[in-house]
Design an enzyme around this catalytic site. Sequence first.
Site: not given
Ligand code: TYM
Length: 334
Positions: A118, A199, A202
């Site tokens: 990133k 992957k 968003k």
């Molecule tokens: P984020 O917002 O990028 O993604 C949210 C959730 O979606 C999953 N994910 C995916 N799973 C499968 N294929 C994909 N292409 C894909 N893209 C995203 C992510 O693995 C996630 O489960 N840092 C985290 C958010 C966060 C968090 C936390 C999660 C902040 N604090 C505490 C768990 C516990 C994030 O940026 O996820």
Amino acid sequence: MTIKKKPKVFSGIQPSHALHLGNYLGALKPWVESQNETDNVFCVVDLHSPTLLGDIDPKILAENSRSVAALYFAAGIDPEENIVFIQSHVPEHTEATWILSCATPLGWLNRMTQFKSKSQLVESVGTGLLTYPVLMAADILLYDTNRVPVGDDQRQHVELTRDIAMRFNNLFGDVFTIPEAVIPKLGARVMSFDEPETKMSKSIARSKAGHAVNLLDSEKQMKKTIMSAVTDSERETRFEHASKGVYNLLSLYQTLSGESKESIEAKFDGQGYGFLKKELLGIVIESLAPVQKRYAEIMDDRAELERILANGAQKAKERASVTLQRMKNATGVG
Ligand code: TYM
């Protein structure tokens, strides 16, 4: 008779941009499916969104947070049985982050692969992008979490959370429960439709048509994206031999239909990729239509949504403040 306590779950999604099929299959759907077996806290992690400066318009962030919370409920999270809240409404998260960051070696953060990738995307790298996994650790540790259901890309951050918690416990006594990541067997790494070696993301989907199917896309948009997905010039629909793009389509079909690999291979054998795409489109629409319908109803009753989120924040605060006090007592702060 002793009543066994349910394992504690914490997870969250950033409200940066529209949620896509990867977020649904890697996170939301598994949360919904196991919600009755666990004691759950689901957070809309808005404080994580400004880590990539310029990626999110401040004018829409607060609205996106409500929209993501509404999607949690629309996907099937029960508002009565689970704690759902917006991260910035519980300031204990930021306070705990500071204390944890003092116990986190810089080298651990420099090793994070998501930071490395990133930080290439922006001209000026904010400190928050580097320390973001500490905020995530605070999110998890404040709730005495046992399980963190996430997609594969968050595995390293949960490992780091464990390391931070163990180091803190060694330094200051037994303050934290050590959590573990729970990664779904299917759908943990959904690839994009236009570049199947990347992957689904968003931030990329925001500026690139054809990258992702978003949960609130119209049927027309979904059709355009899925029918133009990258495949190859063969007719290979066996999982083991398929190219990356076709493998992604087959895996999505498998995750959404619940059918076995064998029956999917038999169904698509010798049929050509157009048929696979059409069938996948059908099942995507069928899966998302009820979510979209409930989403519209929830967003229509904004007062009720705000009430649920305020109630969620209050309950979250009650739990988080107990852990934060333990952290303060252990470190002598206060
Ligand atoms: P984020 O917002 O990028 O993604 C949210 C959730 O979606 C999953 N994910 C995916 N799973 C499968 N294929 C994909 N292409 C894909 N893209 C995203 C992510 O693995 C996630 O489960 N840092 C985290 C958010 C966060 C968090 C936390 C999660 C902040 N604090 C505490 C768990 C516990 C994030 O940026 O996820």
